[in-house]
Design a protein around this motif. Structure first.
Motif, short mmCIF file in Angstrom:
data_model
loop_
_atom_site.label_atom_id
_atom_site.label_comp_id
_atom_site.label_asym_id
_atom_site.label_seq_id
_atom_site.Cartn_x
_atom_site.Cartn_y
_atom_site.Cartn_z
N ASN A 65 0.92 -1.25 0.00
CA ASN A 65 -0.10 -0.09 0.18
C ASN A 65 0.91 1.42 0.06
O ASN A 65 1.98 1.18 0.35
CB ASN A 65 -1.09 -0.17 1.29
N ASN A 66 0.17 2.29 -0.63
CA ASN A 66 1.37 3.53 -0.58
C ASN A 66 1.40 4.26 0.77
O ASN A 66 2.52 4.55 0.95
CB ASN A 66 0.54 4.73 -1.43
N THR A 67 0.45 4.14 1.67
CA THR A 67 0.56 4.52 3.02
C THR A 67 0.59 3.31 4.01
O THR A 67 0.24 2.44 3.99
CB THR A 67 -0.77 5.28 3.54
N GLN A 68 2.22 3.57 4.63
CA GLN A 68 2.53 2.37 5.31
C GLN A 68 2.61 2.59 6.91
O GLN A 68 2.73 3.67 7.30
CB GLN A 68 3.91 1.79 4.71
N SER A 69 3.04 1.47 7.63
CA SER A 69 2.75 1.63 9.12
C SER A 69 3.97 1.30 9.93
O SER A 69 4.23 -0.01 9.49
CB SER A 69 1.47 0.99 9.69
N ASN A 70 4.68 1.60 10.44
CA ASN A 70 5.71 1.46 11.53
C ASN A 70 5.25 0.77 12.38
O ASN A 70 5.85 -0.19 13.09
CB ASN A 70 6.63 2.84 11.89
N VAL A 71 3.94 0.87 13.11
CA VAL A 71 3.39 0.29 14.30
C VAL A 71 3.28 -1.35 13.78
O VAL A 71 3.48 -2.27 14.47
CB VAL A 71 2.02 0.82 14.71
N LEU A 72 2.48 -1.60 12.74
CA LEU A 72 2.51 -2.86 12.17
C LEU A 72 3.75 -3.72 11.93
O LEU A 72 3.97 -4.58 12.09
CB LEU A 72 1.55 -2.89 10.86
N MET A 73 4.59 -2.65 11.40
CA MET A 73 6.09 -3.30 10.98
C MET A 73 6.66 -3.81 12.47
O MET A 73 7.00 -5.03 12.55
CB MET A 73 7.15 -2.19 10.78
N GLU A 74 6.45 -3.09 13.75
CA GLU A 74 6.86 -3.81 14.91
C GLU A 74 6.21 -5.03 15.10
O GLU A 74 6.41 -5.59 16.04
CB GLU A 74 6.65 -2.60 16.00
N VAL A 75 4.91 -4.94 14.98
CA VAL A 75 3.98 -6.24 15.50
C VAL A 75 4.53 -7.47 14.61
O VAL A 75 4.79 -8.62 15.29
CB VAL A 75 2.57 -5.88 14.80
N ASN A 76 4.71 -7.12 13.24
CA ASN A 76 5.58 -8.08 12.52
C ASN A 76 6.64 -8.54 13.06
O ASN A 76 7.27 -9.84 12.89
CB ASN A 76 5.23 -7.84 11.10
N TYR A 77 7.67 -7.69 13.32
CA TYR A 77 8.91 -7.93 13.69
C TYR A 77 8.98 -8.89 14.82
O TYR A 77 9.66 -9.76 15.16
CB TYR A 77 9.48 -6.45 14.30
N TRP A 78 7.95 -8.67 15.99
CA TRP A 78 7.62 -9.43 17.17
C TRP A 78 7.11 -10.96 16.79
O TRP A 78 7.98 -11.78 17.35
CB TRP A 78 6.69 -8.81 18.07
N MET A 79 6.36 -10.98 15.61
CA MET A 79 5.70 -12.40 15.44
C MET A 79 6.73 -13.01 14.84
O MET A 79 6.77 -14.34 14.89
CB MET A 79 4.43 -12.04 14.66
N ALA A 80 7.66 -12.21 14.03
CA ALA A 80 8.54 -13.18 13.27
C ALA A 80 9.70 -13.95 13.97
O ALA A 80 10.19 -14.84 13.50
CB ALA A 80 9.36 -12.22 12.23
N PHE A 81 9.66 -13.64 15.18
CA PHE A 81 10.60 -14.46 16.16
C PHE A 81 10.13 -15.89 16.41
O PHE A 81 10.97 -16.67 16.58
CB PHE A 81 10.84 -13.79 17.35
N PHE A 82 8.73 -15.82 16.51
CA PHE A 82 8.37 -17.37 17.01
C PHE A 82 7.24 -18.05 16.06
O PHE A 82 7.01 -19.26 16.20
CB PHE A 82 7.67 -17.16 18.25
N ARG A 83 6.64 -17.31 14.94
CA ARG A 83 5.75 -17.93 14.21
C ARG A 83 6.09 -19.14 13.40
O ARG A 83 5.47 -20.04 13.70
CB ARG A 83 5.06 -16.89 13.45
N MET A 84 7.12 -19.04 12.88
CA MET A 84 7.74 -20.42 11.95
C MET A 84 8.32 -21.28 12.96
O MET A 84 7.97 -22.49 12.88
CB MET A 84 8.74 -20.01 10.95
N PRO A 85 9.15 -20.85 14.00
CA PRO A 85 9.91 -21.67 14.86
C PRO A 85 8.85 -22.59 15.64
O PRO A 85 8.73 -23.87 16.00
CB PRO A 85 10.44 -20.95 15.90
N LEU A 86 7.48 -22.13 16.03
CA LEU A 86 6.43 -22.69 16.73
C LEU A 86 5.97 -23.83 16.09
O LEU A 86 5.77 -24.91 16.30
CB LEU A 86 5.20 -21.81 17.37
#
Length: 403
Positions: A65-86
């Motif tokens: 999307n043209n308008t992007q979110s740093n907040v959602l980026m932080e949410v994804n950064y956190w989830m990236a640590f454990f979603r696949m390992p789990l």
């Protein structure tokens, strides 16, 4: 060392009492409900993660999307640590359940039919549209037939137009399932890692030692081998994921491991929360080693930071497992339905997000409205396709690896 200190507060008698109750309960016969539940949750988190990717700042993805979110980026950064390992932990756990019931040959055939066959089929049907709409958004105006001819040239994306994209997880899982066979048979033959069955404090120390051993290869290799998702050259990711698979395998074979994790769940959560806060303090203040020192790999603090990133993954996975083990006791028809649906849902979801997202991001609506629409619409479309067109038909269930 830190992990060992964290586990000091567990008393041997308490753990042994819980183990005795666990072994005598019927929960072991009921397919380990919390594992099924966590598998469903992990896939739902992946769905949210991929919807978020349309809107996150800084990270590239197929549709943006043209308008992007740093907040959602932080949410994804956190989830990236454990979603696949789990997911890989759960796969290791479930592999043990299957291997207790099946011979090696039947296990391989079952895994091949449920993993490799769907991958081969849906690469050509569901992955191709994702790359097509990505190219369209980049400005290419070829027809789908013209694009598909380039897809069949088998030149690897992003330079070419062929890839398995989100389906990469499935062949990786098949590889780890095959590796699990000799590991599981070895544990069957040599049942007694005695300290895991008798001394609770020793069990906790072994959990800590396993995590320390597990983070070393990935900490070193991740610096030199970037993520490729091509199965062959993805050395760093293999060194990370395989330890989560083995952790699932050990946790199934030695019940005391999961009981120790369950009893320490609050402490694990405190440590996991503290670790992600520490990581973000470093990130948000521009203090990451590569931003401070030119030859940053020569500084010990760099390796400590990289180790912290990897420990953070383990802490969140163990926390989720501990709370899941403690509070998820009952399944029911809803969980059974979701457990059967979640694999086809996984295969479908990213194609739905990319195709719908292609049209949504080109509208002039507010970004928050677009995000809410994609989250709801893509979930309903993916779930409806499963319920209406996959679940009722045996041939469709087979092609999606579903029961």
């Amino acid at each position: 060392m830190t992990a060992a200190l964290c586990f000091k507060n567990i008393h041997s008698s308490k753990l042994e009492d819980c183990l005795e109750k666990e072994l005598s309960s019927q929960s072991q016969i009921e397919r380990h409900v919390y594992i099924d539940f966590l598998r469903v949750i992990a896939i739902l988190l992946m769905f949210i993660y991929h919807v978020n990717m349309v809107f996150v700042a800084e990270w590239d993805w197929h549709i943006k999307n043209n308008t992007q979110s740093n907040v959602l980026m932080e949410v994804n950064y956190w989830m990236a640590f454990f979603r696949m390992p789990l997911l890989f932990f759960v796969s290791g756990f479930i592999s043990c359940i299957l291997l207790e019931k099946l011979s090696n040959t039947k296990f391989i055939i079952q895994r091949f039919s449920r993993l490799i066959i769907p991958t081969v089929i849906w690469i050509f049907i569901l992955v191709a549209p994702q790359i097509y709409f990505e190219r369209r958004l980049q400005g290419n105006d070829f027809t789908y037939l013209e694009f598909y001819k380039t897809f069949l040239q088998f030149n690897w994306w992003p330079n070419g137009n062929f890839h398995w994209l989100h389906l990469w997880f499935i062949p990786y899982l098949f590889l780890y399932n095959i590796i699990s066979i000799p590991a599981f048979r070895f544990l069957q033959k040599f049942r007694g890692i005695a300290v895991l069955e008798t001394e609770s404090q020793s069990t906790l120390l072994l959990i800590a030692l396993f995590v320390v051993i597990a983070i070393i290869p990935y900490t070193i290799l991740s610096v030199h081998y970037p993520v490729t998702y091509d199965l062959i050259h993805d050395y760093a990711r293999h060194s990370q994921f395989i330890f989560f698979v083995f952790a699932g395998l050990f946790s199934y074979k030695y019940k005391q491991i999961m009981l120790a994790i369950e009893l320490n769940r609050a402490l694990l959560f405190r440590l996991a929360f503290a670790s992600i806060i520490a990581i973000n303090i470093v990130r948000w203040n521009g203090l990451e080693p590569k931003n401070i020192w030119d030859n940053w790999l020569s500084h010990p603090m760099s390796w400590l930071y990289l180790a912290l990133l990897n420990v953070n993954s383990w802490l969140w996975v163990l926390t989720i497992l501990g709370y899941g083990k403690r509070y998820i006791k009952n399944g029911g028809k809803v969980l059974t339905y979701c457990n059967n649906a979640v694999y086809p849902f996984y295969i479908l979801h990213q194609t739905v997000i990319v195709v719908v997202g292609y049209y949504v991001v080109q509208t002039r609506d507010d970004a928050a409205f677009k995000y809410g629409f994609l989250l709801v619409a893509c979930f309903l479309i993916s779930a409806s396709i499963y319920h209406l067109y996959i679940r009722p038909f045996k041939i469709m269930r087979f092609t999606f690896g579903a029961k």
